[in-house]
Write an enzyme that holds these catalytic residues in place. Sequence first.
Site, short mmCIF file in Angstrom:
data_model
loop_
_atom_site.label_atom_id
_atom_site.label_comp_id
_atom_site.label_asym_id
_atom_site.label_seq_id
_atom_site.Cartn_x
_atom_site.Cartn_y
_atom_site.Cartn_z
N LEU A 1 0.87 -1.17 0.00
CA LEU A 1 0.00 0.00 0.00
C LEU A 1 0.91 1.22 0.00
O LEU A 1 1.89 1.25 0.75
CB LEU A 1 -0.90 0.02 1.24
N ASP A 2 0.61 2.22 -0.83
CA ASP A 2 1.51 3.36 -0.90
C ASP A 2 1.45 4.20 0.37
O ASP A 2 0.61 3.98 1.25
CB ASP A 2 1.27 4.19 -2.17
N LEU A 3 2.35 5.15 0.47
CA LEU A 3 2.54 5.92 1.70
C LEU A 3 1.25 6.56 2.19
O LEU A 3 0.97 6.58 3.39
CB LEU A 3 3.61 7.00 1.46
N ASN A 4 0.44 7.07 1.26
CA ASN A 4 -0.77 7.81 1.63
C ASN A 4 -2.03 6.97 1.59
O ASN A 4 -3.14 7.51 1.61
CB ASN A 4 -0.92 9.02 0.71
N THR A 5 -1.87 5.65 1.51
CA THR A 5 -3.01 4.73 1.55
C THR A 5 -3.00 3.98 2.87
O THR A 5 -1.95 3.55 3.34
CB THR A 5 -2.95 3.74 0.37
#
Length: 236
Positions: free
Chosen positions: A103-107
Amino acid sequence: MKQRLQKLIAVAGLASRRKAEEWIAAGRVTVNGTVAKIGEQADPDRDRILVDGRPLPRPEAPVCLLLYKPIGYVTSRRDPKGRPVVTDLLGKINARLYPVGRLDLNTEGLLLLTNDGDLAWRLSHPRHEVGKTYLVRMQGSLSDESRRKLEAGVLLEDGPTAPAQVSNVRKAGSHTWLELTIHEGRNRQVRRMCEAVGCPVSRLKRIRYAFLDLGTLRPGQCRQLSPAEVARLKAL
């Protein structure tokens, strides 16, 4: 008994099969002093297998955790930029756990971590088509045309996506909330799909992975999967 090296490395909890193949191709694995080749087999009880010059460890007891990843954490065991990583949240668990996908940093949301490389490989392989459902907040409204495009598959710079399932669409002021289920695991796929149909994402949360959901977990909390849950994952 001889087995493929990438499977032995995965079972030892060092990496997924795919990553192990990359290590073998890069010459980082040797068997009895000889650089290994893709497809080579070895017997861990008879052969001396080294990864980066270190003996292949004996397999750990399998562990599989379900983590509620908060925003601001990198999906990795370590980050060269010094940012917080998801394994910082695991407390006193000593097993070498690796994320299944990312999951990316902002997810935020549901992330599995395991030392079972075989399981990680099965869940990550496209042919198993494991469903991943996201709660999406997008700017503006979702038009009928944009919904049809998402459900038919979207052409991205790395090729067309598989069809997605769109459900529970609801308008809230200047935003639209919906649930989007995909069966692939490309980098930032949900964000890129929504941007491609003219609906930029302003918040993204993974709420389900196959039959698993977050339950009562709060951001930063995790729980260990039961043997029955692991067996169901392996049967997917």
